[in-house]
Scaffold this motif. Structure first.
Motif, PDB file in Angstrom:
ATOM      1  N   LEU A 103       0.856  -1.411  -0.217  1.00 30.01           N
ATOM      2  CA  LEU A 103      -0.021   0.018  -0.069  1.00 30.01           C
ATOM      3  C   LEU A 103       0.732   1.121  -0.079  1.00 30.01           C
ATOM      4  O   LEU A 103       0.499   2.203  -0.915  1.00 30.01           O
ATOM      5  CB  LEU A 103      -1.045  -0.136   1.134  1.00 30.01           C
ATOM      6  CG  LEU A 103      -2.243  -0.970   1.163  1.00 30.01           C
ATOM      7  CD1 LEU A 103      -3.030  -0.705   2.375  1.00 30.01           C
ATOM      8  CD2 LEU A 103      -2.955  -0.397  -0.151  1.00 30.01           C
ATOM      9  N   SER A 104       1.769   1.296   0.817  1.00 24.46           N
ATOM     10  CA  SER A 104       2.676   2.421   0.839  1.00 24.46           C
ATOM     11  C   SER A 104       3.655   2.568  -0.495  1.00 24.46           C
ATOM     12  O   SER A 104       3.669   3.825  -0.892  1.00 24.46           O
ATOM     13  CB  SER A 104       3.815   2.394   1.911  1.00 24.46           C
ATOM     14  OG  SER A 104       4.712   1.267   1.765  1.00 24.46           O
ATOM     15  N   GLY A 105       4.044   1.487  -1.014  1.00 21.12           N
ATOM     16  CA  GLY A 105       4.355   1.459  -2.490  1.00 21.12           C
ATOM     17  C   GLY A 105       3.526   2.076  -3.520  1.00 21.12           C
ATOM     18  O   GLY A 105       3.789   3.088  -4.466  1.00 21.12           O
ATOM     19  N   MET A 109       3.886   5.675  -5.707  1.00 21.01           N
ATOM     20  CA  MET A 109       3.705   5.696  -6.940  1.00 21.01           C
ATOM     21  C   MET A 109       2.538   6.727  -7.867  1.00 21.01           C
ATOM     22  O   MET A 109       2.607   7.291  -8.500  1.00 21.01           O
ATOM     23  CB  MET A 109       3.655   4.335  -7.725  1.00 21.01           C
ATOM     24  CG  MET A 109       4.585   3.365  -7.477  1.00 21.01           C
ATOM     25  SD  MET A 109       6.274   4.122  -8.151  1.00 21.01           S
ATOM     26  CE  MET A 109       5.921   4.183  -9.771  1.00 21.01           C
ATOM     27  N   SER A 110       1.632   6.896  -6.468  1.00 23.08           N
ATOM     28  CA  SER A 110       0.326   7.813  -7.069  1.00 23.08           C
ATOM     29  C   SER A 110       0.637   9.105  -6.794  1.00 23.08           C
ATOM     30  O   SER A 110      -0.226   9.945  -7.437  1.00 23.08           O
ATOM     31  CB  SER A 110      -0.832   7.312  -6.462  1.00 23.08           C
ATOM     32  OG  SER A 110      -0.956   5.928  -6.644  1.00 23.08           O
ATOM     33  N   GLY A 111       1.516   9.575  -6.037  1.00 25.15           N
ATOM     34  CA  GLY A 111       1.568  11.034  -5.973  1.00 25.15           C
ATOM     35  C   GLY A 111       3.022  11.472  -6.383  1.00 25.15           C
ATOM     36  O   GLY A 111       3.704  10.920  -6.906  1.00 25.15           O
ATOM     37  N   GLY A 112       3.425  12.508  -5.894  1.00 24.43           N
ATOM     38  CA  GLY A 112       4.619  13.364  -5.979  1.00 24.43           C
ATOM     39  C   GLY A 112       4.585  14.096  -7.448  1.00 24.43           C
ATOM     40  O   GLY A 112       3.298  14.173  -7.852  1.00 24.43           O
ATOM     41  N   PRO A 113       5.665  14.528  -7.777  1.00 28.51           N
ATOM     42  CA  PRO A 113       5.813  15.354  -8.927  1.00 28.51           C
ATOM     43  C   PRO A 113       5.385  14.585 -10.368  1.00 28.51           C
ATOM     44  O   PRO A 113       4.879  15.190 -11.311  1.00 28.51           O
ATOM     45  CB  PRO A 113       7.062  16.012  -9.101  1.00 28.51           C
ATOM     46  CG  PRO A 113       8.043  15.187  -8.102  1.00 28.51           C
ATOM     47  CD  PRO A 113       7.075  14.494  -7.132  1.00 28.51           C
ATOM     48  N   ARG A 114       5.737  13.329 -10.389  1.00 26.45           N
ATOM     49  CA  ARG A 114       5.340  12.606 -11.458  1.00 26.45           C
ATOM     50  C   ARG A 114       4.656  11.317 -11.059  1.00 26.45           C
ATOM     51  O   ARG A 114       5.128  10.190 -11.136  1.00 26.45           O
ATOM     52  CB  ARG A 114       6.714  12.096 -12.170  1.00 26.45           C
ATOM     53  CG  ARG A 114       7.226  13.421 -12.801  1.00 26.45           C
ATOM     54  CD  ARG A 114       8.725  12.880 -13.408  1.00 26.45           C
ATOM     55  NE  ARG A 114       9.665  12.158 -12.491  1.00 26.45           N
ATOM     56  CZ  ARG A 114      10.658  11.474 -12.803  1.00 26.45           C
ATOM     57  NH1 ARG A 114      11.079  11.384 -14.137  1.00 26.45           N
ATOM     58  NH2 ARG A 114      11.533  11.032 -12.129  1.00 26.45           N
ATOM     59  N   THR A 134       2.954  15.427  -0.458  1.00 27.47           N
ATOM     60  CA  THR A 134       3.283  14.975   0.751  1.00 27.47           C
ATOM     61  C   THR A 134       3.130  13.758   1.296  1.00 27.47           C
ATOM     62  O   THR A 134       4.166  13.107   1.748  1.00 27.47           O
ATOM     63  CB  THR A 134       2.730  16.322   1.752  1.00 27.47           C
ATOM     64  OG1 THR A 134       2.902  17.401   1.420  1.00 27.47           O
ATOM     65  CG2 THR A 134       3.419  15.958   3.300  1.00 27.47           C
ATOM     66  N   PHE A 135       1.978  13.322   1.141  1.00 25.81           N
ATOM     67  CA  PHE A 135       1.666  11.857   1.587  1.00 25.81           C
ATOM     68  C   PHE A 135       2.435  10.753   0.814  1.00 25.81           C
ATOM     69  O   PHE A 135       2.794   9.879   1.262  1.00 25.81           O
ATOM     70  CB  PHE A 135       0.072  11.477   1.352  1.00 25.81           C
ATOM     71  CG  PHE A 135      -0.281  10.154   1.906  1.00 25.81           C
ATOM     72  CD1 PHE A 135      -0.467  10.349   3.520  1.00 25.81           C
ATOM     73  CD2 PHE A 135      -0.208   8.893   1.255  1.00 25.81           C
ATOM     74  CE1 PHE A 135      -1.040   9.132   3.962  1.00 25.81           C
ATOM     75  CE2 PHE A 135      -0.704   7.904   1.737  1.00 25.81           C
ATOM     76  CZ  PHE A 135      -1.105   7.914   3.220  1.00 25.81           C
ATOM     77  N   SER A 136       2.670  11.032  -0.571  1.00 22.54           N
ATOM     78  CA  SER A 136       3.475  10.148  -1.413  1.00 22.54           C
ATOM     79  C   SER A 136       4.883  10.068  -0.684  1.00 22.54           C
ATOM     80  O   SER A 136       5.392   9.055  -0.813  1.00 22.54           O
ATOM     81  CB  SER A 136       3.431  10.692  -2.782  1.00 22.54           C
ATOM     82  OG  SER A 136       4.413  10.165  -3.545  1.00 22.54           O
ATOM     83  N   HIS A 143       8.019   3.425   3.226  1.00 25.12           N
ATOM     84  CA  HIS A 143       7.897   1.709   2.357  1.00 25.12           C
ATOM     85  C   HIS A 143       9.236   1.531   2.420  1.00 25.12           C
ATOM     86  O   HIS A 143       9.595   0.310   2.871  1.00 25.12           O
ATOM     87  CB  HIS A 143       7.708   2.168   1.025  1.00 25.12           C
ATOM     88  CG  HIS A 143       7.841   1.167   0.152  1.00 25.12           C
ATOM     89  ND1 HIS A 143       6.715   0.186  -0.077  1.00 25.12           N
ATOM     90  CD2 HIS A 143       8.674   0.655  -0.744  1.00 25.12           C
ATOM     91  CE1 HIS A 143       6.849  -0.685  -0.910  1.00 25.12           C
ATOM     92  NE2 HIS A 143       7.967  -0.527  -1.585  1.00 25.12           N
ATOM     93  N   GLU A 144      10.549   2.362   2.757  1.00 14.97           N
ATOM     94  CA  GLU A 144      11.948   2.038   3.001  1.00 14.97           C
ATOM     95  C   GLU A 144      11.974   1.502   4.495  1.00 14.97           C
ATOM     96  O   GLU A 144      12.600   0.444   4.653  1.00 14.97           O
ATOM     97  CB  GLU A 144      12.667   3.122   2.875  1.00 14.97           C
ATOM     98  CG  GLU A 144      12.954   3.409   1.308  1.00 14.97           C
ATOM     99  CD  GLU A 144      13.923   4.788   1.158  1.00 14.97           C
ATOM    100  OE1 GLU A 144      14.448   5.263   2.259  1.00 14.97           O
ATOM    101  OE2 GLU A 144      14.232   4.948   0.045  1.00 14.97           O
ATOM    102  N   ILE A 145      11.283   2.062   5.545  1.00 14.07           N
ATOM    103  CA  ILE A 145      11.472   1.593   6.776  1.00 14.07           C
ATOM    104  C   ILE A 145      10.715   0.198   6.989  1.00 14.07           C
ATOM    105  O   ILE A 145      11.302  -0.834   7.526  1.00 14.07           O
ATOM    106  CB  ILE A 145      10.959   2.517   7.666  1.00 14.07           C
ATOM    107  CG1 ILE A 145      11.570   3.879   8.057  1.00 14.07           C
ATOM    108  CG2 ILE A 145      10.631   2.063   9.324  1.00 14.07           C
ATOM    109  CD1 ILE A 145      10.726   5.117   8.624  1.00 14.07           C
ATOM    110  N   PHE A 146       9.444   0.066   6.202  1.00  9.12           N
ATOM    111  CA  PHE A 146       8.834  -1.382   6.322  1.00  9.12           C
ATOM    112  C   PHE A 146       9.883  -2.383   5.692  1.00  9.12           C
ATOM    113  O   PHE A 146       9.754  -3.573   6.108  1.00  9.12           O
ATOM    114  CB  PHE A 146       7.579  -1.210   5.401  1.00  9.12           C
ATOM    115  CG  PHE A 146       6.703  -0.113   6.341  1.00  9.12           C
ATOM    116  CD1 PHE A 146       6.647  -0.215   7.542  1.00  9.12           C
ATOM    117  CD2 PHE A 146       5.487   0.087   5.501  1.00  9.12           C
ATOM    118  CE1 PHE A 146       5.538   0.671   8.306  1.00  9.12           C
ATOM    119  CE2 PHE A 146       4.571   1.075   6.211  1.00  9.12           C
ATOM    120  CZ  PHE A 146       4.607   1.333   7.449  1.00  9.12           C
ATOM    121  N   GLY A 147      10.259  -1.945   4.668  1.00  8.26           N
ATOM    122  CA  GLY A 147      11.358  -2.844   3.721  1.00  8.26           C
ATOM    123  C   GLY A 147      12.427  -3.389   4.680  1.00  8.26           C
ATOM    124  O   GLY A 147      12.742  -4.625   4.573  1.00  8.26           O
TER     125      GLY A 147
END
Length: 185
Positions: A103-105, A109-114, A134-136, A143-147
């Motif tokens: 879900l975090s991944g 991918m759904s937000g941010g500049p691109r 911001t949420f993205s 995602h990195e911490i969960f990984g």
């Protein structure tokens, strides 16, 4: 289950299938995710990483439903109380991570500049989640911490399974191995 004491019952076929399918996909995705910028750079593994992540998400929801509707075998009688509590806690943390990581991944991918739609194995595009930049960005950090947490837990889980198999020789691993009859406890 015939001939096996109550503590030695194995997990159901469904639980075993979910466990191993998700385990293999998670380990593969951990390798892709943790090594994509170093050893795997240029191999184009990230689209596959996203596709596997969505597959893990779907399988994990199925596994959670299975877990909530099917009894699990009791812990072996010889396990100390702290081991039982730790085992249960680790399993529920795994459930949380195998759902939160994909879900975090997806949110990342759904937000941010691109924003980037994820295509699932060429069959269809997943919709973008309605998230802000911001949420993205926060999703990327989570995602990195969960990984990292998942990688640590996988190593601990494998070490515990090997401890049960080769040091304690108590048959606990056999309860989750397909085609292996666990020993009596």
């Amino acid at each position: 289950m015939t001939g096996i004491g109550p503590a030695g019952r194995r997990y159901s076929r469904g639980a075993i299938a979910f466990h191993w399918a998700i385990a293999i996909l998670v380990i593969l995705n951990l390798i892709f995710g943790l090594l994509h910028e170093s050893l795997l750079e240029g191999l184009g593994v990230m689209p596959l990483h996203f596709e596997i992540g969505i597959t893990v998400l779907v399988l994990s929801i199925g596994r959670l439903i299975w877990r909530l509707t099917h009894r699990v075998p009791p812990s072996p009688y010889h396990m100390a109380g702290w081991e039982r509590v730790l085992s249960l806690a680790v399993h529920w943390i795994f459930y949380a991570l195998i759902i939160l990581m994909p879900l975090s991944g997806w949110a990342m991918m759904s937000g941010g500049p691109r924003p980037h739609q994820v295509n699932w194995f060429g069959l269809f595009d997943l919709p973008l989640l309605p998230v802000t930049g911001t949420f993205s960005g926060a999703s990327h950090e989570f995602h990195e911490i969960f990984g990292i947490a998942m990688a640590v837990l996988v190593v601990i889980h494998i070490a515990a399974a090997l401890r049960h198999q080769f040091i304690l020789r108590d048959g606990v691993l056999g309860r989750m191995l397909p085609g292996v009859e666990p020993k009596h406890f």
